[in-house]
Design a protein around this motif. Structure first.
Motif, short mmCIF file in Angstrom:
data_model
loop_
_atom_site.label_atom_id
_atom_site.label_comp_id
_atom_site.label_asym_id
_atom_site.label_seq_id
_atom_site.Cartn_x
_atom_site.Cartn_y
_atom_site.Cartn_z
N THR A 148 3.61 10.15 2.07
CA THR A 148 3.03 8.99 1.39
C THR A 148 1.60 8.77 1.87
OG1 THR A 148 5.19 7.94 1.11
CG2 THR A 148 3.26 6.50 1.02
N ASP A 151 -0.51 11.23 0.00
CA ASP A 151 -0.73 10.81 -1.39
C ASP A 151 -1.76 9.70 -1.48
OD1 ASP A 151 1.13 12.63 -2.36
OD2 ASP A 151 2.78 11.19 -2.38
N GLU A 169 -6.43 17.11 -4.30
CA GLU A 169 -5.03 17.25 -4.72
C GLU A 169 -4.42 18.55 -4.18
OE1 GLU A 169 -5.03 16.92 -8.93
OE2 GLU A 169 -5.69 14.82 -8.94
N LYS A 176 1.45 18.51 2.46
CA LYS A 176 2.81 18.01 2.26
C LYS A 176 3.83 19.15 2.37
CE LYS A 176 3.39 15.17 -1.20
NZ LYS A 176 3.23 14.56 -2.55
#
Length: 306
Positions: A148, A151, A169, A176
């Motif tokens: 999280t 993100d 991204e 991740k």
């Protein structure tokens, strides 16, 4: 006619050297001016977040930490130089969940957008001590919750430098995936461990314990001025004996003396130092955020397997 002056022996030696130095200086090319760093400036509250943001940023942003490596983050006192640096920031990032108790006052003096990386994490409440009922702030120690954080970083940096959004991204996806792999390996390492219980000085591993299905105990929930009261130590001794915990751990930014008392009373050994609130220096064992997670998981798994 003016009277001629005779140079002293010392000047006869020094003057030619000075002339040579002047000639050399005049002939040398001047050093090129250093190019200004015009990348967006991102300021984070501590070194762990700084590296996470820098990893996602991929060199497109200039990231600094307010606190230095090795600093205790909870009760940090900002300096005037911290405020000066913050005036140049294009974005300020903190952990949230009550970790940086000093940060709200600091933010009042800074005119920059603000992002909280823990937004969206399912908090774990502290159940003991003066912080009972508050959220445990150490969510970045969970490879699940840390996704999280990643993100939120991707979104924040994409708003700051949208021309590099695709890179942010891609970097976020890679980080991740690395976190997920580390957790999978950790769960596999714990599969054959009898004493699946984690005992630390600070309660900084509650989110990791939730990820891995570990029972957990700690001496104090959040680093504070008074650490390791007799009652806290007695409670941990009882937990260690009941769960036959073989290895105890303490964090790099705290005094391990209370945990040493638990080890002496129970016969458990002290494992390696865990890192939570700060990275190490470049030559240390955890120079990056991913190194910190990897190192701690390996240290815990190795200690509990004994």
């Amino acid at each position: 006619m003016p009277q001629s002056r005779r140079c002293s022996p010392l000047l006869r030696v020094v003057l030619p050297c000075l002339l040579l130095a002047v000639v050399a200086t005049g002939c040398a090319r001047p050093a090129p001016p250093s190019s200004p760093d015009d990348r967006p400036h991102v300021l984070t509250t501590f070194s762990v977040l700084a590296d996470l943001v820098d990893t996602v940023g991929g060199g497109h942003v200039r990231v600094e930490s307010i606190t230095k490596v090795g600093a205790e983050i909870h009760g940090y006192e900002p300096t005037p130089s911290d405020l000066v640096r913050a005036q140049d920031a294009d974005l300020v990032i903190d952990n949230g969940l009550g970790l940086e108790r000093w940060f709200e006052r600091f933010l009042n003096s800074v005119d920059a957008p603000h992002v909280v990386l823990s937004d969206g994490v399912e908090p774990i409440d502290i159940r003991t001590g003066d912080y009972r009922g508050r959220a445990n702030p150490h969510a970045w120690m969970s490879p699940v919750a840390a996704q999280t954080y990643v993100d939120n970083t991707v979104v924040a940096l994409s708003g700051l430098a949208p021309e590099h959004a695709a890179d942010f991204e891609a970097n976020g996806r890679e980080l991740k995936a690395d976190l997920a792999d580390l957790l999978a390996d950790f769960r596999e390492d714990l599969a054959d461990v009898d004493a699946a219980a984690l005992v630390t000085c600070e309660g900084a591993f509650s989110y990791l314990a939730r990820d891995a299905g570990l029972r957990e105990s700690f001496i104090w929930p959040v680093n504070a001025d008074s650490e390791g009261t007799p009652r806290q130590i007695r409670d941990v001794i009882a937990f260690v004996e009941e769960n036959r915990v073989p290895t105890l751990f303490c964090e790099s930014t705290v005094n391990p003396s209370a945990q040493e008392q638990v080890a002496l009373a129970t016969g458990a050994r002290l494992g390696g130092t865990l890192y939570v609130d700060s990275l190490s220096g470049p030559e240390g064992p955890v120079p990056t955020f991913l190194d910190l997670i990897r190192y701690d998981l390996h240290t815990i798994a190795e200690g509990l397997a004994r």
